[in-house]
Design an enzyme around this catalytic site. Sequence first.
Site, PDB file in Angstrom:
ATOM      1  CE  LYS A  62      -3.918   2.027  -0.005  1.00 46.77           C
ATOM      2  NZ  LYS A  62      -5.006   1.714  -0.932  1.00 46.77           N
ATOM      3  CB  SER A  66      -3.439  -0.953  -3.542  1.00 44.59           C
ATOM      4  OG  SER A  66      -4.637  -0.215  -3.450  1.00 44.59           O
TER       5      SER A  66
END
Length: 366
Positions: free
Chosen positions: A162, A227
């Site tokens: 992330k 992401s």
Amino acid sequence: MPGEAQVFRLPMSGPDDVSGIVSLITDGSLDPAQIIAILGKTEGNGCVNDFTRGYATQSLRAMLATYLGEAEIARIPLVMSGGTEGGLSPHWIVLSRTGGTGSVQTETEAPALAMAGVITRPLDPREIGRSEQAELVRTAVLEAMTAADISGPDDVHFVQIKCPLLTSKRANSIGGDVATDNMLKSMGLSRGASALGVALALGEIDTLTDAQIGSDMSLWSSRASCSAGIELMACEVVVLGLSRQWSGPLRIGHNVMQDAIDAPAVARLLAQAAPGTGLQQAQASLIAVLAKAEASGSGQIRGKRHTMLEDSDISSTRHARGFVGGLLAGLIGHTELFVSGGAEHQGPDGGGPVAIIYTSLKGTDA
């Protein structure tokens, strides 16, 4: 001793629904102090303004505060991926460990699932989408491999990351010296820089320049899944692999889908989970599925035109998640699939890495 890996896949009724995790802690199945990372697939749009990711993170932190101190919570990567288009189901994946047997696998035993998480320092907005971000990720991957007792790059099967994105406020705070002034594009550059950091760590590429990020798509990692989100400024890195230092029945394998309809690549992966036993047995052994999805930049899939890049109403990443999610669900047999959109430098154009975590059947390990 690293111990034995635990992986729990739990449904969520919304980004604030942590009841499944609480139940595991309450009944003694999960020790919150041994949580390595929590992944969440939330039902937002997956774009810059997707606040379901931050809402889910906030809900997790509030729940964990009941059991852990602030410093303990801060060490746990909370990787939220927005977007459950099509039939994809919102869910949590909790990665943890137990004390295990206290003994390592022997040469005659197959390596077991191993994992570790590392959170980098906060990035300066100037670093997002540039080689400085890639270098931070490279270092974090190597640190996580060491922490997980994963002996080398070949034993790494998936790296879930992330990473941050740019907002107008962040860009303006440093006078506009940023990789792009397009906030949506910054998501792709951040994902791409993170993926290439994985590629550097695993020896998939040797060098990297700023100019190659987001442009030279011949450079990619076969095991990165990245992401980007507004809810953080650091990179949260979770490395999953195999190690003889870990015990237990859990395993992980990966493959690369060459395009969005590469079902054979997934079928080969399922055969690895339960060799010689058939699809239903393979499905029954699966615990979690993680995959990347994107619309091919060529505008075609095996010579046939697609319109995912030309839709002014819906982002192509949303189309791709729903499309690939449908293919995977038909093979996997359920819809709780961690399908992440935007695969810049993560697999070939229009394709992407896919990994499965499964329980090995006795006597079927290679």
